[in-house]
Design an enzyme around this catalytic site. Structure first.
Site, PDB file in Angstrom:
ATOM      1  N   ARG A  48       0.788  -0.625   0.210  1.00 31.31           N
ATOM      2  CA  ARG A  48      -0.207  -0.377  -0.253  1.00 31.31           C
ATOM      3  C   ARG A  48       0.946   0.919   0.201  1.00 31.31           C
ATOM      4  O   ARG A  48       1.932   1.490   1.297  1.00 31.31           O
ATOM      5  CB  ARG A  48      -0.948  -0.055   1.239  1.00 31.31           C
ATOM      6  CG  ARG A  48      -1.871  -1.270   1.329  1.00 31.31           C
ATOM      7  CD  ARG A  48      -2.582  -1.829   2.901  1.00 31.31           C
ATOM      8  NE  ARG A  48      -1.801  -2.067   3.254  1.00 31.31           N
ATOM      9  CZ  ARG A  48      -1.811  -1.692   4.803  1.00 31.31           C
ATOM     10  NH1 ARG A  48      -3.084  -2.271   5.275  1.00 31.31           N
ATOM     11  NH2 ARG A  48      -0.693  -2.638   5.361  1.00 31.31           N
ATOM     12  N   VAL A 133      14.077 -17.467  13.475  1.00 31.70           N
ATOM     13  CA  VAL A 133      13.427 -17.750  14.973  1.00 31.70           C
ATOM     14  C   VAL A 133      14.227 -17.267  16.266  1.00 31.70           C
ATOM     15  O   VAL A 133      15.059 -16.582  16.608  1.00 31.70           O
ATOM     16  CB  VAL A 133      14.588 -19.532  14.985  1.00 31.70           C
ATOM     17  CG1 VAL A 133      14.624 -20.651  15.884  1.00 31.70           C
ATOM     18  CG2 VAL A 133      14.927 -20.371  13.471  1.00 31.70           C
ATOM     19  N   ASP A 202       4.145 -22.497  13.484  1.00 29.67           N
ATOM     20  CA  ASP A 202       4.931 -21.179  13.789  1.00 29.67           C
ATOM     21  C   ASP A 202       6.177 -22.446  14.536  1.00 29.67           C
ATOM     22  O   ASP A 202       7.469 -21.893  13.885  1.00 29.67           O
ATOM     23  CB  ASP A 202       4.409 -20.295  14.474  1.00 29.67           C
ATOM     24  CG  ASP A 202       5.631 -18.811  14.905  1.00 29.67           C
ATOM     25  OD1 ASP A 202       5.902 -18.111  14.447  1.00 29.67           O
ATOM     26  OD2 ASP A 202       6.268 -19.268  15.911  1.00 29.67           O
ATOM     27  N   LYS A 206      10.160 -23.506  13.634  1.00 28.44           N
ATOM     28  CA  LYS A 206      11.063 -23.040  13.666  1.00 28.44           C
ATOM     29  C   LYS A 206      12.557 -24.188  14.077  1.00 28.44           C
ATOM     30  O   LYS A 206      13.254 -24.329  14.346  1.00 28.44           O
ATOM     31  CB  LYS A 206      10.854 -22.238  15.180  1.00 28.44           C
ATOM     32  CG  LYS A 206      10.488 -21.088  14.338  1.00 28.44           C
ATOM     33  CD  LYS A 206       9.732 -20.038  15.547  1.00 28.44           C
ATOM     34  CE  LYS A 206       9.095 -18.868  15.380  1.00 28.44           C
ATOM     35  NZ  LYS A 206       8.632 -18.295  16.201  1.00 28.44           N
ATOM     36  N   GLY A 305       8.559  -9.077  18.020  1.00 26.63           N
ATOM     37  CA  GLY A 305       8.127  -7.585  17.895  1.00 26.63           C
ATOM     38  C   GLY A 305       9.168  -7.008  17.353  1.00 26.63           C
ATOM     39  O   GLY A 305       9.954  -7.440  16.763  1.00 26.63           O
TER      40      GLY A 305
HETATM   41  N1  LIG Z   1       6.538  -9.493  13.811  1.00 24.62           N
HETATM   42  C1  LIG Z   1       6.946 -10.143  14.189  1.00 24.62           C
HETATM   43  O1  LIG Z   1       7.663  -9.828  15.656  1.00 24.62           O
HETATM   44  C2  LIG Z   1       7.907 -11.104  13.890  1.00 24.62           C
HETATM   45  C3  LIG Z   1       8.783 -11.558  14.621  1.00 24.62           C
HETATM   46  C4  LIG Z   1       9.732 -12.311  13.937  1.00 24.62           C
HETATM   47  C5  LIG Z   1       9.793 -12.840  12.797  1.00 24.62           C
HETATM   48  N2  LIG Z   1       9.025 -11.725  11.546  1.00 24.62           N
HETATM   49  C6  LIG Z   1       8.754 -12.360  10.560  1.00 24.62           C
HETATM   50  O2  LIG Z   1       8.933 -11.082   9.573  1.00 24.62           O
HETATM   51  C7  LIG Z   1       8.309 -10.618   8.588  1.00 24.62           C
HETATM   52  C8  LIG Z   1       7.761  -9.341   8.429  1.00 24.62           C
HETATM   53  O3  LIG Z   1       6.461  -9.611   9.211  1.00 24.62           O
HETATM   54  P1  LIG Z   1       5.787  -8.003  10.320  1.00 24.62           P
HETATM   55  O4  LIG Z   1       4.646  -8.314  11.633  1.00 24.62           O
HETATM   56  O5  LIG Z   1       6.509  -7.093   9.571  1.00 24.62           O
HETATM   57  O6  LIG Z   1       4.987  -8.313   8.782  1.00 24.62           O
HETATM   58  P2  LIG Z   1       4.001  -6.959   8.997  1.00 24.62           P
HETATM   59  O7  LIG Z   1       4.021  -6.205   9.805  1.00 24.62           O
HETATM   60  O8  LIG Z   1       2.897  -7.663   7.824  1.00 24.62           O
HETATM   61  O9  LIG Z   1       5.010  -6.656   6.732  1.00 24.62           O
HETATM   62  C9  LIG Z   1       4.623  -6.995   5.965  1.00 24.62           C
HETATM   63  C10 LIG Z   1       5.231  -6.110   5.229  1.00 24.62           C
HETATM   64  O10 LIG Z   1       5.288  -5.886   4.040  1.00 24.62           O
HETATM   65  C11 LIG Z   1       4.898  -5.440   2.889  1.00 24.62           C
HETATM   66  N3  LIG Z   1       3.191  -6.751   1.788  1.00 24.62           N
HETATM   67  C12 LIG Z   1       2.854  -7.337   2.017  1.00 24.62           C
HETATM   68  N4  LIG Z   1       3.429  -8.086   0.086  1.00 24.62           N
HETATM   69  C13 LIG Z   1       4.030  -7.269  -0.251  1.00 24.62           C
HETATM   70  C14 LIG Z   1       4.163  -7.246  -1.479  1.00 24.62           C
HETATM   71  N5  LIG Z   1       3.437  -8.616  -2.256  1.00 24.62           N
HETATM   72  N6  LIG Z   1       4.875  -6.648  -2.577  1.00 24.62           N
HETATM   73  C15 LIG Z   1       5.735  -5.743  -1.289  1.00 24.62           C
HETATM   74  N7  LIG Z   1       5.467  -5.174  -0.316  1.00 24.62           N
HETATM   75  C16 LIG Z   1       4.145  -6.162   0.510  1.00 24.62           C
HETATM   76  C17 LIG Z   1       3.185  -5.185   3.967  1.00 24.62           C
HETATM   77  O11 LIG Z   1       2.677  -3.560   3.348  1.00 24.62           O
HETATM   78  P3  LIG Z   1       2.258  -2.905   3.621  1.00 24.62           P
HETATM   79  O12 LIG Z   1       2.491  -2.398   4.334  1.00 24.62           O
HETATM   80  O13 LIG Z   1       1.648  -1.987   2.433  1.00 24.62           O
HETATM   81  O14 LIG Z   1       0.566  -3.566   4.032  1.00 24.62           O
HETATM   82  C18 LIG Z   1       3.774  -4.610   4.669  1.00 24.62           C
HETATM   83  O15 LIG Z   1       4.805  -3.379   4.711  1.00 24.62           O
HETATM   84  C19 LIG Z   1       7.259 -12.257   8.623  1.00 24.62           C
HETATM   85  O16 LIG Z   1       8.154 -13.455   7.674  1.00 24.62           O
HETATM   86  C20 LIG Z   1       7.857 -12.305   9.920  1.00 24.62           C
HETATM   87  O17 LIG Z   1       7.701 -13.923   9.534  1.00 24.62           O
HETATM   88  C21 LIG Z   1       7.994 -11.312  12.455  1.00 24.62           C
END
Ligand SMILES: NC(=O)c1ccc[n+]([C@@H]2O[C@H](COP(=O)([O-])OP(=O)(O)OC[C@H]3O[C@@H](n4cnc5c(N)ncnc54)[C@H](OP(=O)(O)O)[C@@H]3O)[C@@H](O)[C@H]2O)c1
Length: 429
Positions: A48, A133, A202, A206, A305
């Protein structure tokens, strides 16, 4: 220091990506000094484009992630989109166009790690994923590098903060599963659809990644035995307390006693309160590693986080940038040991079984006979009776999962056994 900057493409700018961008900007001078060259955010791909993104130059934002990774001048692609596609294609395209990759994507690495590593190696590039992980906790690099000279025999981990929060709540307040889940959701620890966490998917991803690295073997997501924690009750916690235990959802990766195979599993388990993992509270993660030379190690910290996860992503970014400047790559995939993954039936552990039985003479002897017939030795038995019904809690010595399944099936066939109320494995002893 080199003055020409290393160019970074950020794919995704959500919870994690926005923190990666913030730290890259606010710590730019330190990062440059640590790497030996400045790092420049060259583009940010999102879904977006019109969303307000604090601290991000709008001219860098694009919805065309493919064009960004194909630019040819990108040194490192940071993939924090998540999911399988388009992340997988974007990562392979990045390698083909000369970039190294840092990812936080456990689902993708657990499913396609081997192919992605092969693609990286073919192009002489790095693939790092410390954040995949246990969030901020340094774990992949210690296992892959610091412990490269040791022999890891067991990895026992609390690798999902949501489930640990719920189980900790149940333990400390006596709440039931649904009540604890509702609180986790209200506080933002659980997603609106918590299935991936509470059903253990999940943690299983891991566990697959950790086992592969710990045992230098290929362990796929489908090789990981998985049970969720939605059936854990307040009564289970009461039983655990009586045994001096608590209940955790554990990811357990083990080398067989003869060293010839490995197992990987995720399920709720009782662990003694004296075990270091028992004191991991709230949404924290911890991974307990047992190895031949080092003995016991524990890695502890925030497993999720935006900012904690970005810490791990940035650590990888610095490492990959340094490799880039040195014209080298870091350690890649290591699956040379090729140990087979044994089925769950061959896992050997202890069990806590809670039965509802008729309160009449001879029941205990009948139940004990079933255990003996299946070669499962009983450690302790506790019986409570009331109004013709009774509950019987049996704790076994170590036995195979297959033997225990045989016991449970036979117990269900006894007319004096009204039901098997719960079966819980006992770990960490
Ligand atoms: N959150 C955590 O605490 C955490 C911890 C460990 C690992 N991770 C890993 O980190 C990764 C990201 O997690 P997150 O929590 O940051 O996810 P998130 O908040 O949902 O962010 C996803 C991002 O990817 C963008 N996106 C989605 N589809 C896309 C596409 N087709 N092309 C380009 N951009 C796209 C989204 O765009 P928009 O902003 O426009 O929606 C958003 O900016 C995941 O693999 C997750 O498993 C997360």
């Amino acid at each position: 220091m080199r003055t020409r900057p290393l160019k970074v493409a950020l794919l995704g700018c959500g919870v994690v990506g926005s923190e990666v961008a913030r730290i890259m900007t606010t710590h730019a001078a330190d990062l440059a000094a640590r790497i030996g060259a400045p790092v420049e955010l060259a583009g940010v791909a999102v879904r977006r484009p019109d969303r307000v993104r604090a601290g991000i130059d709008p001219s860098l934002v694009t919805t065309d992630a493919t064009a960004l990774v194909k630019r040819g001048d990108i040194d490192v692609v940071v993939e924090v989109i998540g999911g399988i596609e388009p992340a997988r294609t974007l990562i392979t395209t990045a390698f083909q166009h000369g970039a190294s990759v840092v990812s936080a994507n456990k689902a993708l690495i657990a499913q396609d790690g081997a192919a992605l590593h092969a693609a990286a190696e073919e192009q002489g590039r790095d693939l790092y994923y410390e954040a995949a992980v246990a969030g901020a906790i340094p774990l992949i690099r210690p296992l892959r590098e610091s412990m490269a000279g040791d022999k890891v025999n067991r990895v026992l981990g609390i690798v999902n903060g949501t489930t640990n929060f719920i189980l900790d709540k149940m333990d400390t307040t006596g709440a039931g599963y649904q009540e604890a889940l509702d609180e986790a959701t209200a506080l933002g620890y659980a997603e609106a659809d918590p299935t991936a966490d509470v059903e253990g998917f999940d943690a299983a991803a891991k566990a697959a990644i950790l086992s592969g690295i710990a045992f230098h073997s290929r362990v796929l997501l489908d090789d990981v035995y998985r049970e969720g924690m939605t059936e854990v009750t307040a009564a289970d916690f009461a039983s655990a307390k009586e045994m001096g235990c608590t209940i955790k959802l554990l990811a357990i990766c083990e080398r067989a006693a003869d060293g010839g195979s490995v197992t990987a599993r995720v399920h709720p388990a009782m662990i003694p309160l004296t075990h270091p993992l028992a004191s991991v509270r709230g949404a924290y993660n911890a991974v307990f590693v047992e190895s031949e030379a080092a003995g016991q190690l524990m890695f502890y910290g925030p497993g999720a986080g935006g900012s904690p996860t970005a810490s791990a992503v940035l650590g990888d970014l610095v490492a990959v940038c340094r490799n880039r400047l040195a014209g080298a790559t870091g350690p890649g995939d290591s699956a040379y040991a090729a140990l087979p993954v044994s089925p769950m039936g061959e896992v050997v552990t202890r069990y806590h079984i809670s039965l509802d039985v008729a309160d009449k003479p001879g029941v205990l002897a009948q139940v004990a006979t079933v255990f003996a017939e299946h070669g499962v030795s009983i450690d302790t038995v506790r019986q409570q009776g009331k109004d013709g019904e009774a509950s019987l809690v049996v704790v076994t010595h170590r036995a195979s999962d297959a033997s225990l399944s045989g016991v449970v099936e036979a117990l269900r066939g006894l007319d004096t056994v009204r039901g098997v109320a719960s079966i819980m494995r006992v770990e960490g002893e």
